[in-house]
Design a protein around this motif. Structure first.
Motif, PDB file in Angstrom:
ATOM      1  N   ALA A 206       1.140  -1.294  -0.212  1.00  0.00           N
ATOM      2  CA  ALA A 206      -0.487  -0.013  -0.335  1.00  0.00           C
ATOM      3  C   ALA A 206       1.026   1.001  -0.352  1.00  0.00           C
ATOM      4  CB  ALA A 206      -0.577   0.046   0.768  1.00  0.00           C
ATOM      5  N   GLN A 207       2.242   1.535   0.736  1.00  0.00           N
ATOM      6  CA  GLN A 207       2.681   2.469   0.513  1.00  0.00           C
ATOM      7  C   GLN A 207       4.158   2.130   1.301  1.00  0.00           C
ATOM      8  OE1 GLN A 207       1.082   4.380   4.203  1.00  0.00           O
ATOM      9  NE2 GLN A 207       1.412   2.940   5.535  1.00  0.00           N
ATOM     10  N   GLN A 208       5.393   2.926   0.757  1.00  0.00           N
ATOM     11  CA  GLN A 208       6.331   2.939   0.833  1.00  0.00           C
ATOM     12  C   GLN A 208       7.003   2.205   1.833  1.00  0.00           C
ATOM     13  OE1 GLN A 208       8.845   5.826  -1.062  1.00  0.00           O
ATOM     14  NE2 GLN A 208      10.156   4.677  -1.185  1.00  0.00           N
ATOM     15  N   GLU A 209       6.779   3.086   2.856  1.00  0.00           N
ATOM     16  CA  GLU A 209       6.616   2.591   4.527  1.00  0.00           C
ATOM     17  C   GLU A 209       6.926   1.247   4.736  1.00  0.00           C
ATOM     18  OE1 GLU A 209       5.008   5.552   3.375  1.00  0.00           O
ATOM     19  OE2 GLU A 209       6.649   7.402   3.269  1.00  0.00           O
ATOM     20  N   ASP A 210       6.089   0.586   3.831  1.00  0.00           N
ATOM     21  CA  ASP A 210       5.654  -1.128   4.521  1.00  0.00           C
ATOM     22  C   ASP A 210       6.606  -1.688   4.566  1.00  0.00           C
ATOM     23  OD1 ASP A 210       3.323   0.226   5.325  1.00  0.00           O
ATOM     24  OD2 ASP A 210       2.469  -0.394   3.846  1.00  0.00           O
ATOM     25  N   LEU A 211       7.244  -1.052   3.289  1.00  0.00           N
ATOM     26  CA  LEU A 211       8.825  -1.838   2.796  1.00  0.00           C
ATOM     27  C   LEU A 211       9.557  -2.859   3.690  1.00  0.00           C
ATOM     28  CD1 LEU A 211      10.152  -0.839  -0.402  1.00  0.00           C
ATOM     29  CD2 LEU A 211       9.442  -2.680  -0.147  1.00  0.00           C
ATOM     30  N   LYS A 212       9.749  -2.059   5.454  1.00  0.00           N
ATOM     31  CA  LYS A 212      10.146  -1.904   6.203  1.00  0.00           C
ATOM     32  C   LYS A 212      10.010  -3.154   7.178  1.00  0.00           C
ATOM     33  CE  LYS A 212      10.469   2.855   7.353  1.00  0.00           C
ATOM     34  NZ  LYS A 212      11.012   3.937   8.798  1.00  0.00           N
ATOM     35  N   MET A 213       8.626  -3.641   6.876  1.00  0.00           N
ATOM     36  CA  MET A 213       8.373  -4.845   7.232  1.00  0.00           C
ATOM     37  C   MET A 213       8.525  -5.721   6.339  1.00  0.00           C
ATOM     38  SD  MET A 213       4.169  -6.114   8.020  1.00  0.00           S
ATOM     39  CE  MET A 213       3.556  -4.889   5.599  1.00  0.00           C
ATOM     40  N   VAL A 214       8.467  -5.661   5.629  1.00  0.00           N
ATOM     41  CA  VAL A 214       8.972  -6.606   4.596  1.00  0.00           C
ATOM     42  C   VAL A 214      10.290  -6.810   4.723  1.00  0.00           C
ATOM     43  CG1 VAL A 214       9.507  -7.129   1.704  1.00  0.00           C
ATOM     44  CG2 VAL A 214       7.474  -6.159   2.498  1.00  0.00           C
ATOM     45  N   GLU A 215      10.849  -6.434   4.709  1.00  0.00           N
ATOM     46  CA  GLU A 215      12.193  -6.158   4.720  1.00  0.00           C
ATOM     47  C   GLU A 215      12.952  -6.717   5.779  1.00  0.00           C
ATOM     48  OE1 GLU A 215      13.608  -1.678   4.866  1.00  0.00           O
ATOM     49  OE2 GLU A 215      13.670  -2.007   2.026  1.00  0.00           O
ATOM     50  N   GLU A 216      12.783  -6.555   7.029  1.00  0.00           N
ATOM     51  CA  GLU A 216      12.177  -7.333   8.521  1.00  0.00           C
ATOM     52  C   GLU A 216      12.091  -9.008   7.940  1.00  0.00           C
ATOM     53  OE1 GLU A 216      11.121  -7.531  13.064  1.00  0.00           O
ATOM     54  OE2 GLU A 216       9.786  -6.091  11.054  1.00  0.00           O
ATOM     55  N   LEU A 217      11.197  -9.496   7.239  1.00  0.00           N
ATOM     56  CA  LEU A 217      11.268 -10.437   7.682  1.00  0.00           C
ATOM     57  C   LEU A 217      12.069 -11.768   6.439  1.00  0.00           C
ATOM     58  CD1 LEU A 217       8.829 -13.346   7.380  1.00  0.00           C
ATOM     59  CD2 LEU A 217       7.943 -12.005   4.867  1.00  0.00           C
TER      60      LEU A 217
END
Length: 315
Positions: A206-217
């Motif tokens: 949905a938004q670029q900031e959510d990449l942090k969650m993907v990068e954590e995984l």
């Protein structure tokens, strides 16, 4: 037993050099590399498995690699190797096409497997933008083949290997390409082609900031992060080096985890060599489920936090 007598390789980048040297050793009795760069790089090629290095010297500031096509073509015409394996960079593909035209043959592009049958060599390669595969047998002349990443595994370097380095004189081309300007481009320190695990993200984000969650995984999985084309070239949320697909990175990982990716053919071409594909998408009719080994129909915004907690608990 080697099938071919002489296999040559042409690689723009060192990772491709190691893989193609390994392929050359599997297929041919004698492996020769065509190289630009410093003398030390020629020595490195021998350590990687080359028996000979045709050294084109250090690139001059005003000279582009494309200007060496006539020099390389002259070598091929004189030495007549059975095959030339080319790293499929944009420049590599361009040079391969021009060399094939000069030899009055065609280039076999995007090879995903090289098969041996008795004393015959067959090339399986992608056609129609990766929508299908075709198997062709090489003829008794110099075959020009662009070889995809992951087809061969680099051999361990051997500092004690002996080989010969032959300095090649530059043949001035009839028409040179003139370099007008060079600009630095910010690039991502990523090598998706070598990654064993890749997490791919699509427009379901949905938004670029959510990449942090993907990068954590991805960090917990010891995986690299890739994406579909719109994420890199439309939204500009990730650099183009992370774009996976027919005109981007072509992968062969052990695991590809697709998050919010619909599974259009242009993207799936880049991952159809993965050993296992796992897809998470809230659209149960998404095309990716027909190609995935495992699928979860659901909102990855709800699923990812659970996966992250599970991986953390396992740590």
């Amino acid at each position: 037993m080697s099938i071919l007598k002489k296999v040559w390789i042409l690689a723009e980048k060192q990772i491709g050099l190691g893989q193609l040297c390994a392929g050359g050793r599997q297929l041919g009795e004698e492996v020769s590399a065509i190289l630009w760069g410093e003398k030390e790089e020629a020595d490195k090629a021998i350590q990687m498995g080359a028996d000979k290095v045709y050294w084109l010297g250090t690139l001059r500031l005003e000279t582009l690699r494309e200007d060496y096509v006539e020099t390389i073509l002259k070598l091929l015409q004189e030495e007549k190797p059975d095959a030339l394996l080319v790293q499929p960079t944009k420049r590599g593909k361009l040079i391969a096409g021009r060399l094939a035209a000069g030899l009055e043959t065609s280039a076999l592009v995007d090879a995903v497997e090289i098969l041996t049958d008795g004393n015959k060599v067959q090339i399986q390669h992608m056609v129609y933008g990766g929508a299908a595969f075709r198997t062709e047998r090489i003829q008794p002349q110099t075959a020009i083949i662009t070889v995809g990443t992951g087809v061969f595994t680099p051999l361990a370097e051997d500092a004690g290997r002996q080989g010969s380095i032959i300095k090649v004189e530059f043949s001035e081309p009839a028409a040179k390409i003139k370099l007008l300007e060079k600009k630095s481009k910010a690039s991502s320190e990523v090598n998706l082609n070598a990654a064993k695990r890749v997490v791919g993200i699509g427009r379901g984000l949905a938004q670029q900031e959510d990449l942090k969650m993907v990068e954590e995984l991805a960090g917990l999985m010891e995986a690299e992060v890739g994406c579909s084309r719109p994420v890199a070239e439309g939204m500009n949320w990730l650099p183009k080096e992370r774009y996976i697909g027919v005109s981007g990175a072509m992968l062969k990982p052990d695991l590809y985890l697709a998050l919010g990716i619909s599974g259009q053919v242009q993207h799936m071409v880049g991952v159809n060599q993965a050993k296992a594909i796992v897809a998470i998408n809230k659209d149960k009719a998404a095309p990716i489920f027909s190609q995935a080994d495992y699928g979860i129909v659901g909102d990855f915004y709800k699923i990812l936090p659970s996966l992250i907690e599970k991986f953390k608990a396992e740590k």
